[in-house]
Design a protein around this motif. Sequence first.
Motif, PDB file in Angstrom:
ATOM      1  N   VAL A 357       0.851  -1.189   0.000  1.00 60.11           N
ATOM      2  CA  VAL A 357       0.000   0.000   0.000  1.00 60.11           C
ATOM      3  C   VAL A 357       0.882   1.232   0.000  1.00 60.11           C
ATOM      4  O   VAL A 357       1.754   1.371   0.845  1.00 60.11           O
ATOM      5  CB  VAL A 357      -0.922   0.018   1.244  1.00 60.11           C
ATOM      6  CG1 VAL A 357      -1.763   1.273   1.241  1.00 60.11           C
ATOM      7  CG2 VAL A 357      -1.797  -1.208   1.286  1.00 60.11           C
ATOM      8  N   VAL A 358       0.638   2.089  -0.945  1.00 60.71           N
ATOM      9  CA  VAL A 358       1.382   3.334  -0.978  1.00 60.71           C
ATOM     10  C   VAL A 358       0.381   4.457  -0.914  1.00 60.71           C
ATOM     11  O   VAL A 358      -0.556   4.509  -1.715  1.00 60.71           O
ATOM     12  CB  VAL A 358       2.200   3.462  -2.275  1.00 60.71           C
ATOM     13  CG1 VAL A 358       2.872   4.812  -2.341  1.00 60.71           C
ATOM     14  CG2 VAL A 358       3.225   2.359  -2.357  1.00 60.71           C
ATOM     15  N   GLN A 359       0.601   5.314   0.037  1.00 62.90           N
ATOM     16  CA  GLN A 359      -0.320   6.422   0.161  1.00 62.90           C
ATOM     17  C   GLN A 359       0.400   7.708  -0.121  1.00 62.90           C
ATOM     18  O   GLN A 359       1.436   7.989   0.471  1.00 62.90           O
ATOM     19  CB  GLN A 359      -0.855   6.472   1.579  1.00 62.90           C
ATOM     20  CG  GLN A 359      -2.227   5.936   1.683  1.00 62.90           C
ATOM     21  CD  GLN A 359      -2.876   6.444   2.922  1.00 62.90           C
ATOM     22  OE1 GLN A 359      -2.193   6.586   3.914  1.00 62.90           O
ATOM     23  NE2 GLN A 359      -4.140   6.693   2.854  1.00 62.90           N
ATOM     24  N   LYS A 360      -0.173   8.458  -1.006  1.00 62.55           N
ATOM     25  CA  LYS A 360       0.550   9.640  -1.424  1.00 62.55           C
ATOM     26  C   LYS A 360       0.391  10.802  -0.465  1.00 62.55           C
ATOM     27  O   LYS A 360       1.108  11.776  -0.541  1.00 62.55           O
ATOM     28  CB  LYS A 360       0.077  10.045  -2.816  1.00 62.55           C
ATOM     29  CG  LYS A 360       0.387   8.945  -3.800  1.00 62.55           C
ATOM     30  CD  LYS A 360       0.342   9.398  -5.208  1.00 62.55           C
ATOM     31  CE  LYS A 360       0.597   8.208  -6.096  1.00 62.55           C
ATOM     32  NZ  LYS A 360      -0.497   7.966  -7.028  1.00 62.55           N
ATOM     33  N   LYS A 361      -0.553  10.722   0.395  1.00 61.82           N
ATOM     34  CA  LYS A 361      -0.667  11.798   1.370  1.00 61.82           C
ATOM     35  C   LYS A 361      -0.456  11.195   2.743  1.00 61.82           C
ATOM     36  O   LYS A 361      -0.687  10.030   2.978  1.00 61.82           O
ATOM     37  CB  LYS A 361      -2.059  12.425   1.319  1.00 61.82           C
ATOM     38  CG  LYS A 361      -2.436  12.931  -0.007  1.00 61.82           C
ATOM     39  CD  LYS A 361      -1.772  14.239  -0.313  1.00 61.82           C
ATOM     40  CE  LYS A 361      -2.161  14.717  -1.691  1.00 61.82           C
ATOM     41  NZ  LYS A 361      -1.621  15.995  -2.014  1.00 61.82           N
ATOM     42  N   LYS A 362      -0.115  12.033   3.620  1.00 57.59           N
ATOM     43  CA  LYS A 362       0.274  11.504   4.909  1.00 57.59           C
ATOM     44  C   LYS A 362      -0.929  11.242   5.794  1.00 57.59           C
ATOM     45  O   LYS A 362      -1.162  11.949   6.751  1.00 57.59           O
ATOM     46  CB  LYS A 362       1.205  12.495   5.594  1.00 57.59           C
ATOM     47  CG  LYS A 362       2.490  11.844   6.052  1.00 57.59           C
ATOM     48  CD  LYS A 362       3.422  12.871   6.614  1.00 57.59           C
ATOM     49  CE  LYS A 362       2.998  13.251   8.023  1.00 57.59           C
ATOM     50  NZ  LYS A 362       3.984  14.145   8.662  1.00 57.59           N
ATOM     51  N   TYR A 381       1.708 -11.908   8.831  1.00 54.14           N
ATOM     52  CA  TYR A 381       2.990 -12.481   9.220  1.00 54.14           C
ATOM     53  C   TYR A 381       4.073 -11.435   9.363  1.00 54.14           C
ATOM     54  O   TYR A 381       4.963 -11.542  10.182  1.00 54.14           O
ATOM     55  CB  TYR A 381       3.442 -13.496   8.167  1.00 54.14           C
ATOM     56  CG  TYR A 381       2.929 -14.870   8.437  1.00 54.14           C
ATOM     57  CD1 TYR A 381       1.568 -15.112   8.515  1.00 54.14           C
ATOM     58  CD2 TYR A 381       3.802 -15.922   8.624  1.00 54.14           C
ATOM     59  CE1 TYR A 381       1.096 -16.369   8.770  1.00 54.14           C
ATOM     60  CE2 TYR A 381       3.336 -17.195   8.875  1.00 54.14           C
ATOM     61  CZ  TYR A 381       1.980 -17.404   8.953  1.00 54.14           C
ATOM     62  OH  TYR A 381       1.508 -18.649   9.213  1.00 54.14           O
ATOM     63  N   HIS A 382       3.961 -10.459   8.499  1.00 51.91           N
ATOM     64  CA  HIS A 382       5.051  -9.493   8.495  1.00 51.91           C
ATOM     65  C   HIS A 382       4.529  -8.167   7.964  1.00 51.91           C
ATOM     66  O   HIS A 382       3.777  -8.140   7.001  1.00 51.91           O
ATOM     67  CB  HIS A 382       6.181 -10.007   7.599  1.00 51.91           C
ATOM     68  CG  HIS A 382       7.373  -9.109   7.574  1.00 51.91           C
ATOM     69  ND1 HIS A 382       8.327  -9.091   8.551  1.00 51.91           N
ATOM     70  CD2 HIS A 382       7.757  -8.186   6.665  1.00 51.91           C
ATOM     71  CE1 HIS A 382       9.256  -8.198   8.249  1.00 51.91           C
ATOM     72  NE2 HIS A 382       8.939  -7.631   7.120  1.00 51.91           N
ATOM     73  N   VAL A 383       4.952  -7.138   8.606  1.00 54.69           N
ATOM     74  CA  VAL A 383       4.609  -5.809   8.123  1.00 54.69           C
ATOM     75  C   VAL A 383       5.874  -4.982   8.142  1.00 54.69           C
ATOM     76  O   VAL A 383       6.657  -5.055   9.072  1.00 54.69           O
ATOM     77  CB  VAL A 383       3.556  -5.121   9.015  1.00 54.69           C
ATOM     78  CG1 VAL A 383       3.277  -3.717   8.515  1.00 54.69           C
ATOM     79  CG2 VAL A 383       2.287  -5.922   9.055  1.00 54.69           C
ATOM     80  N   PHE A 396       2.631  -5.713   3.431  1.00 58.75           N
ATOM     81  CA  PHE A 396       2.048  -6.698   4.334  1.00 58.75           C
ATOM     82  C   PHE A 396       2.216  -8.083   3.744  1.00 58.75           C
ATOM     83  O   PHE A 396       1.797  -8.327   2.616  1.00 58.75           O
ATOM     84  CB  PHE A 396       0.542  -6.439   4.509  1.00 58.75           C
ATOM     85  CG  PHE A 396       0.211  -5.089   5.041  1.00 58.75           C
ATOM     86  CD1 PHE A 396       0.082  -4.007   4.178  1.00 58.75           C
ATOM     87  CD2 PHE A 396       0.029  -4.877   6.395  1.00 58.75           C
ATOM     88  CE1 PHE A 396      -0.226  -2.749   4.659  1.00 58.75           C
ATOM     89  CE2 PHE A 396      -0.292  -3.625   6.887  1.00 58.75           C
ATOM     90  CZ  PHE A 396      -0.414  -2.563   6.017  1.00 58.75           C
ATOM     91  N   ASN A 397       2.796  -8.952   4.528  1.00 58.46           N
ATOM     92  CA  ASN A 397       2.853 -10.351   4.111  1.00 58.46           C
ATOM     93  C   ASN A 397       1.850 -11.111   4.931  1.00 58.46           C
ATOM     94  O   ASN A 397       1.937 -11.137   6.158  1.00 58.46           O
ATOM     95  CB  ASN A 397       4.250 -10.925   4.358  1.00 58.46           C
ATOM     96  CG  ASN A 397       5.241 -10.378   3.355  1.00 58.46           C
ATOM     97  OD1 ASN A 397       4.920 -10.184   2.204  1.00 58.46           O
ATOM     98  ND2 ASN A 397       6.449 -10.125   3.805  1.00 58.46           N
TER      99      ASN A 397
END
Lengths: 432, 208
Positions: A357-362, A381-383, A396-397
């Motif tokens: 997930v990529v979010q362009k705004k904070k 399992y993993h973040v 996120f895995n």
Amino acid sequence: MYEESSCFDPNPMVDNNSGFCAAETTFPVSHQFQLPVGSTTNSFNDDLKLPTMEEFSVFPSVISLPNSETQNQNINNNNHLINQMIQESNWGVSEDNSGFFMNTSHPNTTTTPIPDLLSLLHLPRCSMSLPSSNLSDIMAGSCFTYDPLCHLNLPPQPPLIPSNDYSGYLLGIDTNTTTTQRDESNVGDENNNAQFDSGIIEFSKEIRRKGRGKRKNKPFTTERERRCHLNERYEALKLLIPNPSKGDRASILQDGIDYINELQRRVSELKYLVERKRCGGRHKNNELDNNINKNNSNDHDNDEDDIDDENMEKKPESDVIDQCSSNNSLRCSWLQRKSKVTEVDVRIVDDEVTIKVVQKKKINCLLHVSKVLDQLQLDLYHVAGGQIGEHYSFLFNTKIYEGSTIYASAIANRVIEVVDKHYMAALPINNY
Amino acid sequence: MGGGSRFQEPVRMSRRKQVTKEKEEDENFKSPNLEAERRRREKLHVRLMALRSHVPIVTNMTKASIVEDAITYIGELQNNVKNLLETFHEMEEAPPETDEEQTDQMIKPEVETSDLKEEMKKLGIEENVQLCMIGERKFWLKIITEKKAGIFTKFMEVMRFLGFEIIDITLTTTNGAILICSSVQIHQELCDVEQTKDFLLEVMRSNP
């Protein structure tokens, strides 16, 4: 100089008969023909674009010209050559033939403009002004024996000249920024040249293919219709695609390719899931588990690497999705979803789901994403991730719980929906 | 006459020069654009061919028909997806097999949890919370706790509650334990670090 615009309208409208006078209003005549007779072809070329191929009446019409200028030797020569050309090419004289230079209808037309035009016909034979070296060949091939006509930049079929705005023809500069066919249309010369390239090439193809008669046996009577149709097709394709990034043809095609790939992947995945559901009960998960475990250790890394290395253009290998009962197949799918502020990338290999997930705004979305993951029954399992400049990026895995029949697009859609909703909600408050 | 001609000549000369220069400029001007235009056409052509290669049914080799075939094919694929989804959802609701699977789902995580707990003990992994200040309003947080369903959500809720803004986070799971390392930014001064630590540990341990 050529004051009367009505005589010469190189921009024929579709309706041939009325066409020739129609565009006179769009015609800044004043600067057009202020050329000294001895000027070279280029400037004239720029200013004068003769009509499209369907108005080949140019040639027969030109013949009709000289009635008033017999005194001009040049013109006679030109006419002779033109005659020769006409005969060779056997073009039918269309009914609007007489309209071209409008000699008949405008008897008061001064002779001065016409000598200008025709004298230019007599210009030296070289296609130097033309960008394409093919041109002379093509012209020759299509029985253009008279090179100087090239200087008139006669585009028999300029497929790329926009059909609606003819002023560009006259100005010689492709001022048509409304060109739908060329979103990156820039200065006129380049366009025109290109148009001539493909136009003339296409024209010659037509001529060779169809003989010399009229091309009524095609579905489109005019080149313009063909162009319009093609544009419509591009627009239709653009409408089908979920997030078209740019509007130009190349991007539309690329997006189309990517979308087709994505749809194919989704179909495969769903087919796999449906099959699995159908025969999953019978086989129980034992066989699958064994296969999966075996494959996991061997193939898992490879598959994941493959997928990670894949570009959007490539499809995963075909062995990935098959009938579940038949062989040890690994389920695999990959999707991307983009919205204005968020990008979600979901990759599934067998029962492991990797979500980026990529979010362009904070806006902090972790809480909501984690809730979604819980809802979708994905075991985290993993973040990893964090703040990068103004963006947030997380990976996120997760693992799909046994027996859960979640599919990639569901995950992606849900995640992006939640994140966007949260973003919208958070906007006015500007919380974190 | 001489004067006149002399007057005219330079004008004509200059005009010729100008026109020649224009022609040269035009040529120079045309060629780089020509290249760009060629490349553009090439790119378009390549993409058109690629599109065609993805579409199984191709009627004609013309530009218009390639695009048209693609449109038809996309429509077909969309229909397929829609139908498959419908079938899929119908199957979801349907039969007893689904129920079995659901109960399996419910059961499995719990089974796993108890196993995990034991594993954790076996390996000597202990629950732990560390909270250190690393900057003016920045803290570094490390939590080791037992892995449970929904633990990450719990963690995020606590973060929100405490007003901790996550700068970066790493979460890993192994052997029934979960490790969270995170840098956080706080907005309000933290009064008591120890208290916060205890609070965190308690929350993470608690069952929802």
